[in-house]
Design a protein around this motif. Structure first.
Motif, PDB file in Angstrom:
ATOM      1  N   ASP A 197       0.810  -1.225   0.000  1.00  0.00           N
ATOM      2  CA  ASP A 197       0.000   0.000   0.000  1.00  0.00           C
ATOM      3  C   ASP A 197       0.845   1.276   0.000  1.00  0.00           C
ATOM      4  O   ASP A 197       0.428   2.309   0.527  1.00  0.00           O
ATOM      5  CB  ASP A 197      -0.980   0.026   1.191  1.00  0.00           C
ATOM      6  CG  ASP A 197      -1.973  -1.131   1.150  1.00  0.00           C
ATOM      7  OD1 ASP A 197      -2.333  -1.558   0.040  1.00  0.00           O
ATOM      8  OD2 ASP A 197      -2.367  -1.595   2.230  1.00  0.00           O
ATOM      9  N   ASN A 198       2.032   1.198  -0.551  1.00  0.00           N
ATOM     10  CA  ASN A 198       2.915   2.367  -0.702  1.00  0.00           C
ATOM     11  C   ASN A 198       3.235   3.061   0.619  1.00  0.00           C
ATOM     12  O   ASN A 198       3.352   4.279   0.683  1.00  0.00           O
ATOM     13  CB  ASN A 198       2.315   3.390  -1.674  1.00  0.00           C
ATOM     14  CG  ASN A 198       2.161   2.820  -3.061  1.00  0.00           C
ATOM     15  OD1 ASN A 198       2.967   1.991  -3.489  1.00  0.00           O
ATOM     16  ND2 ASN A 198       1.134   3.241  -3.773  1.00  0.00           N
ATOM     17  N   SER A 206       5.959   2.061   2.609  1.00  0.00           N
ATOM     18  CA  SER A 206       7.299   1.626   3.008  1.00  0.00           C
ATOM     19  C   SER A 206       8.020   2.748   3.734  1.00  0.00           C
ATOM     20  O   SER A 206       7.779   3.930   3.477  1.00  0.00           O
ATOM     21  CB  SER A 206       8.099   1.203   1.780  1.00  0.00           C
ATOM     22  OG  SER A 206       7.506   0.075   1.179  1.00  0.00           O
ATOM     23  N   SER A 228      11.305   3.500  -5.014  1.00  0.00           N
ATOM     24  CA  SER A 228      10.108   3.679  -5.835  1.00  0.00           C
ATOM     25  C   SER A 228       8.854   3.482  -4.991  1.00  0.00           C
ATOM     26  O   SER A 228       8.809   2.623  -4.115  1.00  0.00           O
ATOM     27  CB  SER A 228      10.131   2.654  -6.974  1.00  0.00           C
ATOM     28  OG  SER A 228       8.852   2.452  -7.506  1.00  0.00           O
ATOM     29  N   LYS A 229       7.810   4.260  -5.264  1.00  0.00           N
ATOM     30  CA  LYS A 229       6.546   4.113  -4.529  1.00  0.00           C
ATOM     31  C   LYS A 229       5.937   2.735  -4.739  1.00  0.00           C
ATOM     32  O   LYS A 229       5.259   2.214  -3.877  1.00  0.00           O
ATOM     33  CB  LYS A 229       5.545   5.185  -4.969  1.00  0.00           C
ATOM     34  CG  LYS A 229       5.758   6.521  -4.324  1.00  0.00           C
ATOM     35  CD  LYS A 229       4.554   7.408  -4.627  1.00  0.00           C
ATOM     36  CE  LYS A 229       4.564   8.629  -3.785  1.00  0.00           C
ATOM     37  NZ  LYS A 229       3.886   8.479  -2.524  1.00  0.00           N
ATOM     38  N   ASP A 230       6.174   2.149  -5.898  1.00  0.00           N
ATOM     39  CA  ASP A 230       5.604   0.840  -6.229  1.00  0.00           C
ATOM     40  C   ASP A 230       6.565  -0.303  -5.925  1.00  0.00           C
ATOM     41  O   ASP A 230       6.394  -1.409  -6.441  1.00  0.00           O
ATOM     42  CB  ASP A 230       5.233   0.803  -7.713  1.00  0.00           C
ATOM     43  CG  ASP A 230       4.191   1.846  -8.077  1.00  0.00           C
ATOM     44  OD1 ASP A 230       3.323   2.110  -7.235  1.00  0.00           O
ATOM     45  OD2 ASP A 230       4.258   2.388  -9.195  1.00  0.00           O
TER      46      ASP A 230
END
Length: 167
Positions: A101-102, A104, A113-115
């Motif tokens: 769910d982004n 981290s 990276s957000k993904d």
């Protein structure tokens, strides 16, 4: 006879020195191995402390879909807690909590990276972490994670990996 005696003495002295040097080298390597094992176990302990820490656990169980003041406080406390480890331990270059769910958390200046989680969920690294179910393992390079960073040539020597679970 004198030449033979000199050769025999030389041979005995050479073998004795060689055996002593071999034994000393072997003992040094054994001690070095023990010291490395102690150091690595210290980092395994740190990862256990992180996993069990109340701030981290609060953040793991918080509902990230509802951005509330409480959620933001959990995020801040967890981030501060992890940053303190990297600031006070010069041998820890960064700590990354790779979460779905982004959400981290990463103490590295090398942006993740957000993904990253979505991109890595089926990776070998994540599969091994799931397989070991919370036990730690050591790896050298982790190309799958490095590929999720802004700087792909991130410099580090060794990494400890474990799956975190909310307790």
């Amino acid at each position: 006879p004198i030449v033979l005696l000199g050769f025999t003495s030389y041979n005995n002295a050479f073998n004795s020195i060689k055996d002593t040097a071999t034994a000393a080298s072997f003992e040094t390597l054994k001690q070095l191995g023990k010291n490395i094992e102690i150091k690595l176990s210290n980092y395994e302990e740190i990862s256990t402390q992180i996993m069990l820490n109340e701030n981290i656990q609060d953040y793991l169980i918080a509902n990230s879909k509802e951005i509330t003041i409480e959620y933001l406080q959990f995020n801040q406390k967890a981030g501060t807690y992890l940053n303190n480890y990297t600031y006070t331990n010069p041998l820890i270059s960064s700590i990354t909590l790779l979460l779905k769910d982004n959400i981290s958390i990463d103490t590295s200046s090398n942006i993740l990276s957000k993904d990253a989680y979505a991109n890595m969920v089926d990776s070998n690294l994540m599969a091994k972490a799931r397989e070991l179910s919370g036990r730690t393992f050591w790896i050298g390079r982790h190309e799958e994670l490095d590929g999720q960073r802004s700087n792909k040539n991130y410099n580090y020597g060794l990494s400890i990996v474990r799956q975190l679970k909310d307790m």
